[in-house]
Motif scaffolding. Structure first.
Motif, PDB file in Angstrom:
ATOM      1  N   ILE A  76      56.073  12.340  38.783  1.00 28.20           N
ATOM      2  CA  ILE A  76      55.970  11.939  40.184  1.00 28.20           C
ATOM      3  C   ILE A  76      54.703  12.570  40.724  1.00 28.20           C
ATOM      4  O   ILE A  76      54.578  13.804  40.722  1.00 28.20           O
ATOM      5  N   HIS A  77      53.781  11.753  41.138  1.00 27.08           N
ATOM      6  CA  HIS A  77      52.496  12.235  41.676  1.00 27.08           C
ATOM      7  C   HIS A  77      51.841  13.246  40.724  1.00 27.08           C
ATOM      8  O   HIS A  77      51.348  14.282  41.149  1.00 27.08           O
ATOM      9  N   GLY A  78      51.918  12.954  39.428  1.00 30.24           N
ATOM     10  CA  GLY A  78      51.272  13.798  38.434  1.00 30.24           C
ATOM     11  C   GLY A  78      52.075  15.015  38.014  1.00 30.24           C
ATOM     12  O   GLY A  78      51.635  15.782  37.164  1.00 30.24           O
ATOM     13  N   THR A  79      53.244  15.209  38.584  1.00 26.49           N
ATOM     14  CA  THR A  79      54.077  16.359  38.251  1.00 26.49           C
ATOM     15  C   THR A  79      55.259  15.900  37.420  1.00 26.49           C
ATOM     16  O   THR A  79      55.948  14.946  37.782  1.00 26.49           O
ATOM     17  N   SER A  80      55.508  16.590  36.310  1.00 31.47           N
ATOM     18  CA  SER A  80      56.659  16.281  35.475  1.00 31.47           C
ATOM     19  C   SER A  80      57.898  16.916  36.105  1.00 31.47           C
ATOM     20  O   SER A  80      57.907  18.112  36.404  1.00 31.47           O
ATOM     21  N   VAL A  81      58.921  16.100  36.359  1.00 36.52           N
ATOM     22  CA  VAL A  81      60.152  16.592  36.963  1.00 36.52           C
ATOM     23  C   VAL A  81      61.353  16.119  36.159  1.00 36.52           C
ATOM     24  O   VAL A  81      61.304  15.085  35.490  1.00 36.52           O
ATOM     25  N   SER A  82      62.432  16.874  36.259  1.00 34.73           N
ATOM     26  CA  SER A  82      63.678  16.508  35.611  1.00 34.73           C
ATOM     27  C   SER A  82      64.509  15.678  36.583  1.00 34.73           C
ATOM     28  O   SER A  82      64.696  16.067  37.736  1.00 34.73           O
ATOM     29  N   VAL A  83      64.989  14.540  36.114  1.00 37.49           N
ATOM     30  CA  VAL A  83      65.874  13.678  36.909  1.00 37.49           C
ATOM     31  C   VAL A  83      67.289  13.953  36.417  1.00 37.49           C
ATOM     32  O   VAL A  83      67.582  13.762  35.242  1.00 37.49           O
ATOM     33  N   PRO A  84      68.172  14.438  37.302  1.00 34.94           N
ATOM     34  CA  PRO A  84      69.514  14.815  36.860  1.00 34.94           C
ATOM     35  C   PRO A  84      70.358  13.617  36.442  1.00 34.94           C
ATOM     36  O   PRO A  84      70.087  12.480  36.824  1.00 34.94           O
ATOM     37  N   ALA A  85      71.384  13.924  35.661  1.00 37.92           N
ATOM     38  CA  ALA A  85      72.338  12.901  35.259  1.00 37.92           C
ATOM     39  C   ALA A  85      72.908  12.242  36.499  1.00 37.92           C
ATOM     40  O   ALA A  85      73.092  12.878  37.520  1.00 37.92           O
ATOM     41  N   GLY A  86      73.141  10.958  36.415  1.00 43.39           N
ATOM     42  CA  GLY A  86      73.749  10.226  37.519  1.00 43.39           C
ATOM     43  C   GLY A  86      72.756   9.447  38.354  1.00 43.39           C
ATOM     44  O   GLY A  86      73.120   8.481  38.994  1.00 43.39           O
ATOM     45  N   ILE A  87      71.508   9.868  38.372  1.00 40.18           N
ATOM     46  CA  ILE A  87      70.507   9.140  39.148  1.00 40.18           C
ATOM     47  C   ILE A  87      70.018   7.930  38.354  1.00 40.18           C
ATOM     48  O   ILE A  87      69.669   6.910  38.913  1.00 40.18           O
ATOM     49  N   GLY A  88      70.052   8.057  37.037  1.00 36.04           N
ATOM     50  CA  GLY A  88      69.626   6.950  36.200  1.00 36.04           C
ATOM     51  C   GLY A  88      68.163   6.613  36.421  1.00 36.04           C
ATOM     52  O   GLY A  88      67.397   7.412  36.949  1.00 36.04           O
ATOM     53  N   ASP A  89      67.773   5.440  36.027  1.00 37.89           N
ATOM     54  CA  ASP A  89      66.386   5.004  36.196  1.00 37.89           C
ATOM     55  C   ASP A  89      66.237   4.430  37.606  1.00 37.89           C
ATOM     56  O   ASP A  89      66.098   3.233  37.799  1.00 37.89           O
ATOM     57  N   TYR A  90      66.285   5.320  38.579  1.00 38.75           N
ATOM     58  CA  TYR A  90      66.239   4.896  39.984  1.00 38.75           C
ATOM     59  C   TYR A  90      64.983   4.117  40.306  1.00 38.75           C
ATOM     60  O   TYR A  90      65.001   3.207  41.129  1.00 38.75           O
ATOM     61  N   ARG A  91      63.874   4.432  39.646  1.00 37.50           N
ATOM     62  CA  ARG A  91      62.603   3.759  39.951  1.00 37.50           C
ATOM     63  C   ARG A  91      62.703   2.264  39.639  1.00 37.50           C
ATOM     64  O   ARG A  91      62.235   1.436  40.407  1.00 37.50           O
ATOM     65  N   SER A  92      63.319   1.917  38.532  1.00 33.90           N
ATOM     66  CA  SER A  92      63.498   0.492  38.211  1.00 33.90           C
ATOM     67  C   SER A  92      64.609  -0.126  39.055  1.00 33.90           C
ATOM     68  O   SER A  92      64.490  -1.268  39.491  1.00 33.90           O
TER      69      SER A  92
END
Length: 125
Positions: free
Chosen positions: A99-115
């Motif tokens: 996200i904006h060049g920063t690697s972040v962990s997306v927790p379980a349950g959010i899934g591929d929210y971007r798509s």
């Protein structure tokens, strides 16, 4: 038809999904970045903004015509801890994204929210 030259937006519903998707994506991105930074105030602000999506008049109006608002609300509820993070096929695993060049962990349950809500859709020309 959508605005002249829009290409992707074909009707009011799609236009509203594009607008609300951009807002929702920004708040989820902010929530993820704030969590990673350990900034509790920012985490709470982003979660509250997403929780308020249940009363966004455009999403409420859209809910009679399609399922897009339900996807937004489900993500907001998972983020706010009011919906379990278990999907139909079992628990959605955590993953990493940028996200904006920063690697972040997306927790379980959010899934591929971007798509799911169209964060990665190219802007109309």
């Amino acid at each position: 038809n959508g605005p002249s030259g829009s290409g992707d937006v074909q009707d009011q519903y799609q236009l509203a999904a594009s607008v609300y998707g951009g807002v929702t994506c920004s708040w989820i991105d902010e929530w993820l970045l704030a969590r990673q930074a350990g900034d509790t105030a920012r985490v709470q602000r982003a979660a509250a903004a997403l929780k308020s999506s249940h009363s966004w008049s455009g999403l409420v109006a859209m809910s009679k015509d399609g399922g897009y608002p339900g996807v937004v609300w489900e993500l907001a509820d998972v983020i706010n801890g009011t919906r379990p993070t278990v999907a139909a096929g079992g628990k959605v695993p955590a993953y990493r994204t940028r996200i904006h060049g920063t690697s972040v962990s997306v927790p379980a349950g959010i899934g591929d929210y971007r798509s799911a809500i169209g964060c990665d859709m190219p802007a109309s020309k």
